[in-house]
Enzyme design. Structure first.
Site, mmCIF file in Angstrom:
data_model
loop_
_atom_site.group_PDB
_atom_site.id
_atom_site.type_symbol
_atom_site.label_atom_id
_atom_site.label_comp_id
_atom_site.label_asym_id
_atom_site.label_seq_id
_atom_site.Cartn_x
_atom_site.Cartn_y
_atom_site.Cartn_z
ATOM 1 C CB THR A 151 30.726 -57.294 -57.260
ATOM 2 O OG1 THR A 151 30.779 -57.000 -55.869
ATOM 3 C CG2 THR A 151 30.333 -58.750 -57.444
ATOM 4 N N GLY A 190 24.797 -51.061 -58.168
ATOM 5 C CA GLY A 190 23.506 -50.384 -58.259
ATOM 6 C C GLY A 190 23.621 -49.145 -59.135
ATOM 7 C CD GLU A 433 29.675 -52.423 -48.727
ATOM 8 O OE1 GLU A 433 28.824 -51.765 -49.334
ATOM 9 O OE2 GLU A 433 30.820 -52.607 -49.160
#
Ligand SMILES: CCCCCCCCCC/C=C\CCCCCC(=O)SCCNC(=O)CCNC(=O)[C@H](O)C(C)(C)COP(=O)(O)OP(=O)(O)OC[C@H]1O[C@@H](n2cnc3c(N)ncnc32)[C@H](O)[C@@H]1OP(=O)(O)O
Ligand SMILES: Cc1cc2nc3c(=O)[nH]c(=O)nc-3n(C[C@H](O)[C@H](O)[C@H](O)COP(=O)(O)OP(=O)(O)OC[C@H]3O[C@@H](n4cnc5c(N)ncnc54)[C@H](O)[C@@H]3O)c2cc1C
Length: 615
Positions: A151, A190, A433
């Site tokens: 992303t 993350g 996701e």
């Protein structure tokens, strides 16, 4: 001496009409699996340094992260040491499959979660054999910590619109990674901000000025010794979020950052030394890691929902409030049918998601094995099903966890109940996701194609076969399980058919196919999930439903006890096995730093002068 169990909970456990341990064994996959899971939990949770001295809700944003890294190091070392070498990989996976061990340690998820949830699966699914051997050795021993960087600030859903470029330089046999714009910065991964030092980057490959699509690259971005960002790398944290505040989500920008050719993960597509590009048999194989995580998420939702309903049902057995009948004393709130309605659907849904997750995992394993043999036939169906189940289970779980929270009144709003944090974790899964609407539209795309095939007499795959059943217009309705399933199949068929009719109507009116699709997209999303059935049937179903609530009531506490969550894993003042809710609420309240002194310094600095008109 263990604390006295709440009398109401004792009575509930005496009333239970089934063997709780048997259900626990079933959920684990057998008595041995229960034993393995409990042994693993005993070992890991007895490790020193795993838990917070000060509840993390009283730490600063920075302290929370640093504390989480401290715990992650202890936790993952304990997990490694606790692994039983005599167990098979499958037995080990089963032992953790149902266990929410990490939830006992991280209320808001771990700064290592992406390493295990996506970095390792990306290597396994996208690296060629030689790359896999090298990188799995380092990643599985935690010599390196990775994440999955796809992303960007400007793009999340539309992967083909990603702006990060990887340009092949045949002279040096390197790829040059670059973020041409601010919106090209990787944003969200993350662990990216301060924890990881490697990542799998999804970037747009160019060779001799020609686009070769989105490809995966394994990229080191921090020095392994100093942890300093490497030259040409801009890094940082994206800031505080609704939840996941110890996952260390970050941003990363490339400035002409060079990596060797063998850092493109080349299982599916390859770039030879001279720059020859060998295309993947199917460009969507690059999206494979996401399919895997969507499958894992379904099981994760089952576990998180089970945790939330355990907390809410036990609390509802202990909490007494109001008057059901005059002079009959305050009843347990679990005796209100509205409370049963709020919570029992959550218990049933958790079991349904667990069984669905097992079925989907088997489908994933079969399709993945076929892919290894070059058979891609069932990949589209796996994609469509994984999209639908990820979207439906995360949406339903978010609704049901929030309903568990609000069913506990004010105490459900306390962070010490842990229900707000569980909500923060599960609602994130509606977005990550693959944002749920987008995934439902992917499923709708497959449903429309399947209905067109059915209407032209072609055979459909098992999961789509309901579209080719000539469902009679007046199905004989009965409220047997089979009758209800037939009812749903008829509704589902009708939804897809109606969406398709709507699209054809727009095309006849002169709209292009894309605009017709967009105009019908609300119906298309509805076709991918279930909605209501016809009016007359509702009354009959309602009677059955209310009767069922009464049958579940005496077993409600037994049903959540069977999830077999330890108090540390529930991490909740409301959900502990002994039901000592009020004592725990007070114990946790006294840990607030504000209770360290009777008069806070702000009185003398601000309040008193203000109240005396001196400010
Ligand atoms: C922690 C507590 C909770 C507990 C839960 C447990 C969780 C476990 C782990 C959690 C840990 C950490 C959480 C954080 C992880 C989150 C990480 C991320 O978010 S990674 C980024 C995720 N991003 C996405 O998912 C992006 C979504 N977008 C897409 O997938 C694609 O853009 C698209 C599919 C929407 C469109 O792709 P596009 O290339 O544009 O394709 P078209 O629409 O043109 O054509 C579709 C065509 O392709 C087929 N297709 C699409 N995708 C796939 C696929 N993956 N596999 C196979 N086939 C695919 C599709 O079927 C169509 O086929 P046709 O034949 O043409 O119809
Ligand atoms: C907690 C969390 C952790 C994350 N971790 C990671 C990570 O580790 N690595 C990573 O790479 N990413 C990660 N992400 C990013 C995540 O994958 C993206 O947020 C997600 O893919 C959605 O993309 P977006 O945020 O750009 O929203 P957008 O794609 O901009 O979507 C915004 C809205 O537009 C709608 N929309 C977009 N396209 C369409 C369409 N075709 N049709 C109809 N509606 C549409 C969507 O439905 C949505 O409502 C994480 C996100 C969160 C919240």
């Amino acid at each position: 001496m263990s604390a006295k169990v709440n009398d109401d909970l004792l009575t509930e456990r005496r009333k239970c009409e089934f063997n709780v341990e048997e259900l626990t064994n079933y959920l684990d996959g057998g008595a041995q699996a229960t034993q393995n899971r409990r042994k693993l939990e005993d070992k890991v949770l007895s490790t020193k340094g795993l838990f917070d001295e000060v509840p993390e809700e009283y730490l600063s944003h920075k302290e929370k992260y640093e504390n989480a890294v401290r715990k992650a190091v202890v936790y993952y070392k304990a997990m490694k040491e606790a692994e039983d070498p005599n167990q098979t990989e499958q037995e080990r996976a089963n032992a953790t499959y149902r266990s929410l061990l990490h939830a006992a340690v991280f209320k808001d998820n771990s700064p290592f979660s992406l390493h295990l949830a996506m970095f390792i699966p990306a290597i396994l699914g996208q690296a060629d054999e030689e790359q896999k051997k090298y990188w799995m050795k380092r990643a599985s021993k935690m010599e390196i910590i990775g994440t999955y960087a796809q992303t960007e600030l400007g793009h999340g859903t539309f992967i083909r619109g990603l702006e990060t470029t990887a340009t092949y330089d045949p002279k040096t046999e390197e790829f040059v990674l670059h973020s041409p714009t601010l919106t090209a910065y990787k944003w969200w991964p993350g662990s990216l901000a301060h924890t990881a030092n490697y990542c799998v980057v999804m970037a747009h490959l160019y060779i001799n000025g020609k686009s070769c699509g989105i490809q995966p690259f394994i990229v080191q971005f921090r020095d392994e010794e100093t942890h300093q960002p490497l030259p040409g790398i801009k890094l940082g944290e994206i800031g505080a979020k609704l939840g996941f505040n110890t996952v260390n989500n970050g941003f990363l920008g490339f400035d002409q950052h060079r990596i060797p050719r063998n850092r493109m993960l080349m299982k599916n597509a390859q770039v030879l030394k001279d720059g020859t590009f060998k295309r993947s048999p199917n460009s969507k194989l690059t999206y494979g890691t996401m399919v895997y995580v969507r499958v894992v998420i379904v099981n994760g939702m089952a576990n998180q929902l089970a945790r939330a309903v355990t907390i809410a049902v036990r609390y509802s057995a202990v909490r007494r409030q109001s008057e059901l009948k005059p002079d009959a004393g305050e009843p347990q709130i679990l005796d209100y049918v509205t409370q049963q309605h709020k919570l029992f659907i959550g218990i049933a849904s958790s079991h349904a998601f667990t069984l669905t997750a097992k079925w989907l995992t088997r489908m994933y394993q079969k399709v993945t094995a076929d892919l290894e043999k070059g058979n891609l036939d069932e990949l589209p169906e796996l994609h469509a099903i994984a999209c639908c189940l990820k979207a439906v289970t995360t949406t339903d779980t978010s609704v049901l966890v929030e309903r568990s929270r609000t069913s506990c009144g004010g105490h459900g709003y306390m962070l010490s109940s842990n229900l707000p944090q569980i909500y923060g974790l599960v609602t994130a899964a509606c977005t990550y996701e693959g944002e749920n609407t987008v995934l439902m539209l992917q499923t709708a795309r497959s449903l429309v194609k399947a209905l067109e095939q059915a209407q032209s007499g072609k055979r459909l795959s098992p999961t789509m076969s309901y579209l080719s059943e000539k469902v009679s217009s007046r199905l004989k309705w009965d409220n047997s399980i089979d009758g209800i399933v037939k009812g749903f199949r008829r509704v589902a068929y009708g939804k897809v058919e109606s969406a398709m009719r709507s699209m054809r109507k727009y095309v006849r009116s002169g709209l292009g196919p894309e605009d017709a699709w967009n105009m019908s997209s609300v119906q298309l999303v509805a076709a991918s999930e279930y909605t209501s059935i016809s009016e007359a049937d509702i009354r009959q179903l309602q009677d059955t439903y209310e009767d069922l609530l009464g049958k579940i009531r005496p077993n409600a506490v037994g049903l959540v006890d069977a999830f077999d969550f330890r108090d540390q894993i529930l991490n909740s003042t409301l959900g502990a096995y002994d039901g000592r809710v009020y004592e725990r609420l007070m114990e946790e309240a006294l840990k607030s730093p504000l209770n360290a002194e009777p008069v806070n310094q702000s009185f003398h600095k601000y309040l008193k002068p203000f109240m005396q008109g001196k400010l």
